[in-house]
Every structure is written in structure tokens, then in C-alpha cells.
Motif scaffolding. Structure first.
Motif, PDB file in Angstrom:
ATOM      1  N   ILE A  47       0.834  -1.203   0.000  1.00 22.78           N
ATOM      2  CA  ILE A  47       0.000   0.000   0.000  1.00 22.78           C
ATOM      3  C   ILE A  47       0.870   1.256   0.000  1.00 22.78           C
ATOM      4  CG2 ILE A  47      -1.659   1.344   1.354  1.00 22.78           C
ATOM      5  CD1 ILE A  47      -2.795  -1.424   2.303  1.00 22.78           C
ATOM      6  N   ALA A  48       1.867   1.300   0.877  1.00 21.00           N
ATOM      7  CA  ALA A  48       2.705   2.489   0.991  1.00 21.00           C
ATOM      8  C   ALA A  48       3.481   2.771  -0.293  1.00 21.00           C
ATOM      9  CB  ALA A  48       3.672   2.345   2.171  1.00 21.00           C
ATOM     10  N   ALA A  49       4.002   1.730  -0.933  1.00 20.88           N
ATOM     11  CA  ALA A  49       4.781   1.921  -2.162  1.00 20.88           C
ATOM     12  C   ALA A  49       3.909   2.506  -3.272  1.00 20.88           C
ATOM     13  CB  ALA A  49       5.409   0.610  -2.608  1.00 20.88           C
ATOM     14  N   PRO A  60      -5.017   8.835 -10.229  1.00 20.94           N
ATOM     15  CA  PRO A  60      -5.294   8.441  -8.839  1.00 20.94           C
ATOM     16  C   PRO A  60      -6.243   7.237  -8.753  1.00 20.94           C
ATOM     17  CG  PRO A  60      -5.354  10.826  -9.040  1.00 20.94           C
ATOM     18  CD  PRO A  60      -5.227  10.273 -10.438  1.00 20.94           C
ATOM     19  N   GLU A  61      -7.223   7.153  -9.634  1.00 21.02           N
ATOM     20  CA  GLU A  61      -8.145   6.018  -9.643  1.00 21.02           C
ATOM     21  C   GLU A  61      -7.404   4.725  -9.979  1.00 21.02           C
ATOM     22  OE1 GLU A  61     -12.114   4.314 -11.918  1.00 21.02           O
ATOM     23  OE2 GLU A  61     -11.350   6.288 -12.467  1.00 21.02           O
ATOM     24  N   GLU A  62      -6.484   4.775 -10.939  1.00 24.18           N
ATOM     25  CA  GLU A  62      -5.708   3.584 -11.297  1.00 24.18           C
ATOM     26  C   GLU A  62      -4.799   3.152 -10.145  1.00 24.18           C
ATOM     27  OE1 GLU A  62      -5.372   4.178 -16.131  1.00 24.18           O
ATOM     28  OE2 GLU A  62      -4.006   5.306 -14.824  1.00 24.18           O
ATOM     29  N   LEU A  63      -4.177   4.120  -9.484  1.00 20.92           N
ATOM     30  CA  LEU A  63      -3.314   3.795  -8.345  1.00 20.92           C
ATOM     31  C   LEU A  63      -4.121   3.198  -7.193  1.00 20.92           C
ATOM     32  CD1 LEU A  63      -0.928   6.870  -8.438  1.00 20.92           C
ATOM     33  CD2 LEU A  63      -0.404   4.524  -9.125  1.00 20.92           C
ATOM     34  N   LEU A  64      -5.315   3.699  -6.987  1.00 25.58           N
ATOM     35  CA  LEU A  64      -6.191   3.154  -5.956  1.00 25.58           C
ATOM     36  C   LEU A  64      -6.551   1.703  -6.282  1.00 25.58           C
ATOM     37  CD1 LEU A  64      -7.851   3.682  -3.376  1.00 25.58           C
ATOM     38  CD2 LEU A  64      -9.699   4.499  -4.855  1.00 25.58           C
ATOM     39  N   ALA A  65      -6.872   1.433  -7.538  1.00 23.28           N
ATOM     40  CA  ALA A  65      -7.181   0.058  -7.958  1.00 23.28           C
ATOM     41  C   ALA A  65      -5.954  -0.833  -7.810  1.00 23.28           C
ATOM     42  CB  ALA A  65      -7.692   0.048  -9.397  1.00 23.28           C
ATOM     43  N   TRP A  66      -4.766  -0.286  -8.096  1.00 21.24           N
ATOM     44  CA  TRP A  66      -3.526  -1.063  -8.008  1.00 21.24           C
ATOM     45  C   TRP A  66      -3.295  -1.564  -6.584  1.00 21.24           C
ATOM     46  CZ3 TRP A  66       0.133  -0.049 -12.384  1.00 21.24           C
ATOM     47  CH2 TRP A  66       1.112  -1.030 -12.467  1.00 21.24           C
ATOM     48  N   ARG A  67      -3.695  -0.754  -5.624  1.00 25.26           N
ATOM     49  CA  ARG A  67      -3.536  -1.194  -4.233  1.00 25.26           C
ATOM     50  C   ARG A  67      -4.819  -1.852  -3.721  1.00 25.26           C
ATOM     51  NH1 ARG A  67      -3.861   4.710  -3.064  1.00 25.26           N
ATOM     52  NH2 ARG A  67      -5.487   4.931  -1.506  1.00 25.26           N
ATOM     53  N   ASN A  68      -5.672  -2.272  -4.640  1.00 28.93           N
ATOM     54  CA  ASN A  68      -6.887  -3.024  -4.321  1.00 28.93           C
ATOM     55  C   ASN A  68      -7.842  -2.267  -3.418  1.00 28.93           C
ATOM     56  OD1 ASN A  68      -6.096  -5.411  -5.811  1.00 28.93           O
ATOM     57  ND2 ASN A  68      -4.498  -5.510  -4.273  1.00 28.93           N
ATOM     58  N   ARG A  72      -5.758   0.447   4.401  1.00 31.74           N
ATOM     59  CA  ARG A  72      -5.287  -0.208   5.623  1.00 31.74           C
ATOM     60  C   ARG A  72      -4.778  -1.607   5.263  1.00 31.74           C
ATOM     61  NH1 ARG A  72      -7.471   2.642  10.024  1.00 31.74           N
ATOM     62  NH2 ARG A  72      -9.101   4.083   9.383  1.00 31.74           N
ATOM     63  N   PRO A  73      -3.730  -2.031   5.928  1.00 30.60           N
ATOM     64  CA  PRO A  73      -3.183  -3.364   5.630  1.00 30.60           C
ATOM     65  C   PRO A  73      -4.124  -4.469   6.092  1.00 30.60           C
ATOM     66  CG  PRO A  73      -2.066  -2.381   7.505  1.00 30.60           C
ATOM     67  CD  PRO A  73      -2.997  -1.332   6.964  1.00 30.60           C
ATOM     68  N   ASP A  74      -3.947  -5.637   5.503  1.00 30.81           N
ATOM     69  CA  ASP A  74      -4.705  -6.805   5.932  1.00 30.81           C
ATOM     70  C   ASP A  74      -3.724  -7.874   6.388  1.00 30.81           C
ATOM     71  OD1 ASP A  74      -3.876  -8.532   3.770  1.00 30.81           O
ATOM     72  OD2 ASP A  74      -5.271  -7.463   2.490  1.00 30.81           O
ATOM     73  N   ASN A  75      -4.249  -8.961   6.850  1.00 33.84           N
ATOM     74  CA  ASN A  75      -3.381 -10.000   7.415  1.00 33.84           C
ATOM     75  C   ASN A  75      -3.245 -11.247   6.565  1.00 33.84           C
ATOM     76  OD1 ASN A  75      -2.768  -8.488   9.677  1.00 33.84           O
ATOM     77  ND2 ASN A  75      -4.536  -9.244  10.809  1.00 33.84           N
TER      78      ASN A  75
END
Length: 185
Positions: A47-49, A60-68, A72-75
Motif C-alpha cells: 500500500i505504501a509503495a 489516482p483512480e488507477e493507483l487506488l485500484a492497483w492497491r486493491n 489499511r493493511p490486511d493480514n
């Protein structure tokens, strides 16, 4: 800085209280297979990268999709998201700073936390992937690079083959560069 950005930064700092990114060299970077217990750290890095990328090549929409669509991180979803036979992490002082995943001759993913970029972590992970491929008798490796990473891979000896579509969730398609590298014996 948004609330989510502050939370991510706080989470990562909590994971890396003993880390000192300054004055580090390649000998301090430890590569090891990823463990299920690493999932949260890997998600933070992923997410941070992506959040650190400017909206130069991708919207920004494409970058948002790239980080799914995650802030917030998941486990655990990171292992499902980036399916690979091999998943390796880079750590400094027991703090995970980056990761790579690959299947045979193809590097699937490479991410380094923005606080640690430019310090040889990505290079070490790519060299590890190439060494493993060479050990298997593979003489050419491939990757699909984001447009941001094309220069990085070129500096490591990869050659651009062609632009291609990369399919993200919710039907979003972004351009990426297919690249390859001939491995020396």
C-alpha cells in the motif's frame, strides 16, 4: 497527509522502531522466504509503495485500484493477491523493508517501502530472483514493469519488449512494460 496515510505511517514505524535506514549497505539486507506472519508487513509495504507514486503515469483512480482499494493493511490477502511459487522478503534489523515474488522465470511483484527505496533492497531482491532462475537452468527471465519501474529494471539489464495491458480489479486496465533479461552463465 490524510488520516489513512498517517495510520499507515504509524503502523510501519511501529514495525520498524529498531530500524535505521541511514548508513546501511548490502551486507545488512537479509533475504528470506516470506512467512504467513509477514502478511501485515507485506500489505503495509504494498500500500505504501503505491501511495507514494505520483499521478504521473497513472491516474489516482488507477493507483487506488492497483492497491486493491485498500488504505489499511490486511493480514493475509497479499499472498492470494500476488500468487507466486516463491515469495521473498528483504529485512534490515528484523524489519521487513521490501518483498518480491516470482514463478520460475517471471518476476511477478517487487515492492520496497518508500522509506527504504534507493538503498539497494530492490536490486538485491531482483538479483536473488535471477540467481534462483539461473540455478534452475533458466537463461532468460521476464517481468512486467510499471511505467515508473521501467528505468529501474533497465539499469539492472532488463530490455523492454513491448507495452501491454495490466488488468486490475473492477475492470481497470493500466499500461505496463513487458521486459526481459538474458542471464549469463
Amino acid at each position: 497527509m490524510t488520516y489513512c496515510d498517517r495510520q499507515l505511517n504509524t503502523l510501519y514505524k511501529a514495525c520498524s522502531l529498531n530500524a535505521s535506514p541511514k548508513n546501511m549497505n548490502a551486507q545488512e539486507i537479509i533475504l528470506r522466504p516470506a512467512q504467513p506472519t509477514d502478511a501485515r508487513d507485506l500489505s503495509i509495504i504494498h500500500i505504501a509503495a503505491i501511495k507514494a507514486l505520483p499521478a504521473t503515469f497513472y491516474s489516482p483512480e488507477e493507483l487506488l485500484a492497483w492497491r486493491n482499494y485498500r488504505d489499511r493493511p490486511d493480514n493475509g490477502n497479499i499472498f492470494k493477491l500476488i500468487q507466486a511459487d516463491n515469495f521473498w522478503v528483504a529485512a534490515i534489523d528484523n524489519v521487513i523493508t521490501g518483498f518480491a515474488s516470482y514463478i520460475d522465470d517471471e518476476l511477478i511483484a517487487l515492492y520496497v517501502h518508500p522509506q527504504y527505496q534507493g538503498r539497494g533492497i530492490g536490486r538485491n531482491l531482483v538479483e536473488h530472483f535471477c540467481d534462483r532462475a539461473r540455478e534452475q537452468g533458466i537463461d532468460r527471465v521476464m517481468t512486467t514493469a510499471s511505467l515508473y519501474a521501467e528505468g529501474f529494471y533497465s539499469r539492472l539489464g532488463f530490455t523492454a519488449i513491448a507495452r501491454a495491458p495490466h488488468y486490475l480489479s473492477k475492470g481497470i486496465i493500466v499500461p505496463v512494460m513487458k521486459m526481459s533479461k538474458k542471464l549469463m552463465a
